[in-house]
Motif scaffolding. Structure first.
Motif, PDB file in Angstrom:
ATOM      1  N   LEU A 145      -2.552  12.708  -0.217  1.00 37.59           N
ATOM      2  CA  LEU A 145      -1.720  11.529  -0.416  1.00 37.59           C
ATOM      3  C   LEU A 145      -0.569  11.474   0.589  1.00 37.59           C
ATOM      4  CD1 LEU A 145      -1.641  11.445  -4.320  1.00 37.59           C
ATOM      5  CD2 LEU A 145      -2.670   9.741  -2.802  1.00 37.59           C
ATOM      6  N   GLU A 146      -0.002  12.628   0.927  1.00 39.22           N
ATOM      7  CA  GLU A 146       1.071  12.669   1.928  1.00 39.22           C
ATOM      8  C   GLU A 146       0.543  12.214   3.288  1.00 39.22           C
ATOM      9  OE1 GLU A 146       2.312  16.708   1.501  1.00 39.22           O
ATOM     10  OE2 GLU A 146       3.733  16.236  -0.108  1.00 39.22           O
ATOM     11  N   ARG A 147      -0.653  12.656   3.644  1.00 34.48           N
ATOM     12  CA  ARG A 147      -1.258  12.240   4.916  1.00 34.48           C
ATOM     13  C   ARG A 147      -1.551  10.736   4.907  1.00 34.48           C
ATOM     14  NH1 ARG A 147      -1.675  11.800   9.944  1.00 34.48           N
ATOM     15  NH2 ARG A 147      -3.726  11.780  10.848  1.00 34.48           N
ATOM     16  N   ALA A 148      -2.076  10.235   3.805  1.00 33.90           N
ATOM     17  CA  ALA A 148      -2.365   8.798   3.703  1.00 33.90           C
ATOM     18  C   ALA A 148      -1.080   7.983   3.818  1.00 33.90           C
ATOM     19  CB  ALA A 148      -3.071   8.497   2.379  1.00 33.90           C
ATOM     20  N   LEU A 149      -0.026   8.426   3.171  1.00 30.81           N
ATOM     21  CA  LEU A 149       1.251   7.720   3.239  1.00 30.81           C
ATOM     22  C   LEU A 149       1.801   7.722   4.665  1.00 30.81           C
ATOM     23  CD1 LEU A 149       3.487   6.200   1.799  1.00 30.81           C
ATOM     24  CD2 LEU A 149       4.511   8.412   1.195  1.00 30.81           C
ATOM     25  N   ALA A 150       1.683   8.838   5.358  1.00 30.09           N
ATOM     26  CA  ALA A 150       2.144   8.914   6.743  1.00 30.09           C
ATOM     27  C   ALA A 150       1.368   7.939   7.628  1.00 30.09           C
ATOM     28  CB  ALA A 150       2.005  10.346   7.270  1.00 30.09           C
ATOM     29  N   LEU A 151       0.068   7.822   7.412  1.00 32.20           N
ATOM     30  CA  LEU A 151      -0.743   6.876   8.186  1.00 32.20           C
ATOM     31  C   LEU A 151      -0.341   5.427   7.919  1.00 32.20           C
ATOM     32  CD1 LEU A 151      -4.256   8.529   7.882  1.00 32.20           C
ATOM     33  CD2 LEU A 151      -2.907   8.254   9.959  1.00 32.20           C
ATOM     34  N   VAL A 168       0.842  -1.199   0.000  1.00 34.34           N
ATOM     35  CA  VAL A 168       0.000   0.000   0.000  1.00 34.34           C
ATOM     36  C   VAL A 168       0.877   1.248   0.000  1.00 34.34           C
ATOM     37  CG1 VAL A 168      -1.729   1.304   1.301  1.00 34.34           C
ATOM     38  CG2 VAL A 168      -1.909  -1.185   1.135  1.00 34.34           C
ATOM     39  N   GLY A 169       1.937   1.225   0.795  1.00 40.18           N
ATOM     40  CA  GLY A 169       2.860   2.367   0.844  1.00 40.18           C
ATOM     41  C   GLY A 169       3.508   2.634  -0.497  1.00 40.18           C
ATOM     42  N   ALA A 170       3.925   1.576  -1.176  1.00 34.50           N
ATOM     43  CA  ALA A 170       4.541   1.740  -2.496  1.00 34.50           C
ATOM     44  C   ALA A 170       3.550   2.334  -3.493  1.00 34.50           C
ATOM     45  CB  ALA A 170       5.067   0.391  -3.000  1.00 34.50           C
ATOM     46  N   ALA A 171       2.309   1.879  -3.437  1.00 34.93           N
ATOM     47  CA  ALA A 171       1.283   2.420  -4.338  1.00 34.93           C
ATOM     48  C   ALA A 171       1.029   3.900  -4.038  1.00 34.93           C
ATOM     49  CB  ALA A 171      -0.010   1.620  -4.209  1.00 34.93           C
ATOM     50  N   LEU A 172       1.004   4.249  -2.767  1.00 35.79           N
ATOM     51  CA  LEU A 172       0.803   5.661  -2.407  1.00 35.79           C
ATOM     52  C   LEU A 172       1.991   6.528  -2.819  1.00 35.79           C
ATOM     53  CD1 LEU A 172      -0.895   5.343   1.090  1.00 35.79           C
ATOM     54  CD2 LEU A 172      -1.882   6.386  -0.960  1.00 35.79           C
ATOM     55  N   ARG A 173       3.213   6.011  -2.659  1.00 37.37           N
ATOM     56  CA  ARG A 173       4.396   6.766  -3.089  1.00 37.37           C
ATOM     57  C   ARG A 173       4.366   7.003  -4.598  1.00 37.37           C
ATOM     58  NH1 ARG A 173       6.424   4.302   1.344  1.00 37.37           N
ATOM     59  NH2 ARG A 173       6.980   2.313   0.413  1.00 37.37           N
ATOM     60  N   GLN A 174       3.945   5.992  -5.341  1.00 36.24           N
ATOM     61  CA  GLN A 174       3.848   6.134  -6.799  1.00 36.24           C
ATOM     62  C   GLN A 174       2.786   7.177  -7.156  1.00 36.24           C
ATOM     63  OE1 GLN A 174       5.745   4.743  -9.209  1.00 36.24           O
ATOM     64  NE2 GLN A 174       4.608   5.900 -10.735  1.00 36.24           N
TER      65      GLN A 174
END
Length: 111
Positions: free
Chosen positions: A42-48, A23-29
């Motif tokens: 997206l930054e907030r979602a990645l931090a979570l 999930v983290g990799a998908a959010l980073r992409q």
């Protein structure tokens, strides 16, 4: 998490499937390709996702036990026999041994 798949009186283990890295990799992409207006969300979602990925297995099991107690309305002493009963009420397939082990982890890792 609503329950533990495959748990029965013969199998007293709890397995958590963690795919936060995927999930983290998908959010980073998505973040790399996002327009400026989408970046904060997206930054907030990645931090979570990253903070959740850092949780230990014992911490995850403890969180699950607390959620099961909440589901049956248990608000008493988590070190009590009543807490074990409440956990088994929430998850009837849980053996007594598994419930006691999970209770000990929840006591050791309070929310």
């Amino acid at each position: 998490m609503s329950g533990i798949a495959g748990l029965n009186r013969k199998h007293n283990f709890v397995l958590f499937v963690r795919d936060a890295d995927v999930v983290g990799a998908a959010l980073r992409q998505a973040l790399a390709e996002a327009p400026p207006e989408e970046r904060p969300g997206l930054e907030r979602a990645l931090a979570l996702v990253e903070s959740t990925a850092a949780a230990t297995e014992a911490g995850l099991r403890s969180r699950w036990v607390h959620s099961r107690w909440a589901a049956v309305g248990f608000t008493g002493d988590i070190t009590s026999v009543a807490a074990v009963r409440a956990l088994r009420k929430a998850e009837p397939k849980l053996s007594l041994l598994a419930a006691v082990q999970l209770q000990k982890e929840a006591v050791a890792h309070p929310e």
